[in-house]
Scaffold this active site. Structure first.
Site, PDB file in Angstrom:
ATOM      1  CD  GLU A 175      -3.090  -1.119   2.100  1.00  0.00           C
ATOM      2  OE1 GLU A 175      -4.143  -1.701   1.814  1.00  0.00           O
ATOM      3  OE2 GLU A 175      -2.943  -0.494   3.157  1.00  0.00           O
ATOM      4  CD  GLU A 366      -3.980  -6.131   2.541  1.00  0.00           C
ATOM      5  OE1 GLU A 366      -4.818  -5.452   3.172  1.00  0.00           O
ATOM      6  OE2 GLU A 366      -2.762  -5.919   2.575  1.00  0.00           O
TER       7      GLU A 366
HETATM    8  C1  BG6 Z   1      -4.496  -2.907   4.741  1.00  0.00           C
HETATM    9  C2  BG6 Z   1      -3.168  -3.391   5.233  1.00  0.00           C
HETATM   10  O1  BG6 Z   1      -4.491  -1.551   4.851  1.00  0.00           O
HETATM   11  O2  BG6 Z   1      -5.656  -3.253   5.416  1.00  0.00           O
HETATM   12  C3  BG6 Z   1      -3.222  -4.466   6.277  1.00  0.00           C
HETATM   13  O3  BG6 Z   1      -2.333  -3.768   4.175  1.00  0.00           O
HETATM   14  C4  BG6 Z   1      -4.403  -4.237   7.195  1.00  0.00           C
HETATM   15  O4  BG6 Z   1      -1.996  -4.522   6.938  1.00  0.00           O
HETATM   16  C5  BG6 Z   1      -5.687  -4.297   6.365  1.00  0.00           C
HETATM   17  O5  BG6 Z   1      -4.468  -5.097   8.278  1.00  0.00           O
HETATM   18  C6  BG6 Z   1      -6.976  -4.169   7.144  1.00  0.00           C
HETATM   19  O6  BG6 Z   1      -6.967  -3.034   7.938  1.00  0.00           O
HETATM   20  P1  BG6 Z   1      -7.193  -3.139   9.492  1.00  0.00           P
HETATM   21  O7  BG6 Z   1      -6.952  -1.759  10.007  1.00  0.00           O
HETATM   22  O8  BG6 Z   1      -8.603  -3.586   9.646  1.00  0.00           O
HETATM   23  O9  BG6 Z   1      -6.216  -4.111  10.005  1.00  0.00           O
END
Ligand code: BG6
Length: 473
Positions: A175, A366
């Site tokens: 990211e 993701e």
């Molecule tokens: C992304 C990141 O921003 O979102 C992860 O690459 C992160 O590291 C994921 O865990 C989800 O966000 P959060 O704040 O719910 O953990």
């Protein structure tokens, strides 16, 4: 109609600092994640020293460093074809600028990748996922400093050579576009909200982009079969109204993110950046060779995260990368308990947008639902919300492929519960496997299978065809 190719990479994704724990073991140095406490204000008033009376979730996390064999075995039960994780840079170079790498850290990832291969899971490796060695912030000011390019290149050389027979898929920075909204995590810089903020953010970004290009160029000399990608957070931004100002301002905000993939996939700064630079009086230190490196070091694919969409209005104060934190409520979408709008069609939209722009393969690295999970009286966890989220996004991914988009794979975020990056909470759970641990560290970290585990297994077994989950609720 099923559009998934037979070798579609279904998988799961985690990051070292959110799972491994063992924050000082076997020679590991501190990373930027190791000084972040729990809570949504974890980035306010950053203190770079560890305080005695503060609880730091990354120090133990889910203890994956010690449990990875059993965890991967458990996850393999779902039939995952790939597994995304990161290498903790500070396990390999504890201070970031060390002369020699730490053998114990290297050995750990040898064993981890062997375990993944044993279960036929393709490792998908992020080189830097919000875990820059802390010393590089303290001694050099983080990515604002060009010296980090050399440290990063050396780190890449070590891991590319060491793991060339075990890892094929890489991503240079997680990211990277979050340099604007999460500058400490994404760019290891401590910025003040003043007139220099943009200069700092773009200088750090420039250095990371050059480092990424150098890593790509280097990787090809070590193993031409490597596939090396960039990685961005690309949840879409919709205009909050049909007012042309809202539409254009949303487009500009979107380009603030796409700026990164424009450079990493097209090999040059986009023309719209000139105006941003002039109007904000951004003075960048650019090396003589930098532009040539950016041209040569373009990535093979675009990895991205997709969780939600957000609504943007002209003049709105922008905090979240997607405008999301200050974004307007979308009356047509439901939200998660953490206020993230659930928008499966947004995934189809983004896949089309990105493929139209770059004609490069996409990898959805993701996607997932952070939710609270309750144990029922029998000690089981039935999580239909998560199954619904998964189903709806798989349907839209299928549609995107039918639209002509090339997608290599899909890795669900946090197939096992891990620490949240945004808040440090454990109770914002994404997993198909539950980990008995609470926000303040209580719990015995026992693993429990949720019903969604069987559902994802069914999806993978049927290559995205069997999407009904009635039998699991
Ligand atoms: C992304 C990141 O921003 O979102 C992860 O690459 C992160 O590291 C994921 O865990 C989800 O966000 P959060 O704040 O719910 O953990």
């Amino acid at each position: 109609m099923n559009a998934f190719q037979p070798d579609f990479l279904w998988g799961g994704a985690i990051a070292a600092n959110q799972a491994e724990g063992a924050f000082k073991e076997d020679g590991k140095g501190l990373s930027i994640a190791d000084i972040l406490p729990v809570g949504k204000h974890r980035f306010d008033n950053l203190n770079l020293e560890i305080q005695e009376d503060v609880y730091y979730p990354s120090h133990e996390a889910i203890d994956f460093y010690h449990t990875y064999r059993a965890d991967i075995k458990l996850l393999a039960g779902m039939g995952l074809k790939c597994f995304r994780t990161s290498i903790a840079w500070s396990r390999i170079f504890p201070n970031g600028d060390d002369a020699v790498p730490n053998e114990a850290g290297l050995k750990f990832y040898d064993d981890l990748f062997d375990t993944l291969r044993f279960y036929d899971m393709e490792p998908i490796i992020t080189i830097s996922h919000f875990e820059t060695p802390l010393n590089l912030v303290k001694a050099y000011g983080g990515w604002k400093n060009r010296k980090l390019i050399d440290f990063y290149e050396k780190y890449c050389e070590v891991i590319f050579k060491r793991y060339q027979g075990k890892v094929k898929y890489w991503m240079t920075f997680n990211e990277i576009n979050h340099a604007h909204t999460l500058p400490f995590l994404a760019a290891a810089i401590v910025v003040k909200e003043d007139e220099h903020k943009l200069t700092d953010v773009y200088q750090a970004s420039h250095n990371m982009l050059v480092a990424s290009a150098k890593a790509v160029i280097l990787s090809r000399t070590i193993n031409p079969d490597f596939k090396i990608g960039c990685m961005l957070s690309l949840s879409p931004i919709y205009p909050a109204s049909t007012k042309p100002n809202d539409v254009f301002s949303s487009y500009e905000l979107r380009r603030r993110s796409l700026f990164y993939s424009d450079v990493q996939l097209r090999g040059q700064y986009p023309s719209y950046f000139d105006r941003i630079r002039k109007e904000n009086e951004i003075e960048l230190e650019i090396g003589d060779e930098d532009m040539a490196l950016l041209k040569r070091g373009t990535c093979d694919y675009l990895g991205f995260s997709y969780y939600r969409s957000s609504l943007h209005e002209d003049g709105m104060r922008i905090l979240g990368n997607t405008g999301g934190l200050m974004g307007k409520k979308n009356p047509y979408l439901k939200e998660t308990k953490w206020g993230w709008p659930i928008d499966p069609i947004g995934l189809r939209y983004v896949c089309n947008e990105l493929y139209d722009r770059y004609q490069k393969p996409l990898f959805i690295v993701e996607n997932g639902l952070g939710a609270r999970d309750e144990l029922d009286p029998e000690g089981g966890i039935i999580d239909p919300e998560r199954m619904q989220y998964l189903k709806d996004h798989v349907i839209m991914m299928n549609e995107a492929i039918r639209d002509g988009v090339e997608i290599w794979g899909y890795t669900w975020w946090g197939p096992i519960d891990i620490v949240s990056a945004g808040t440090g909470e454990m109770e914002k759970r994404y997993g198909f496997v539950y980990v008995d641990k609470q926000n303040d560290g209580r719990g015995d970290r026992k693993r429990l299978i949720k019903e969604s585990y069987y559902y994802y297994k069914q999806i993978i077994e049927s290559n995205g065809q069997k999407l009904d989950f009635a039998e699991f609720v």
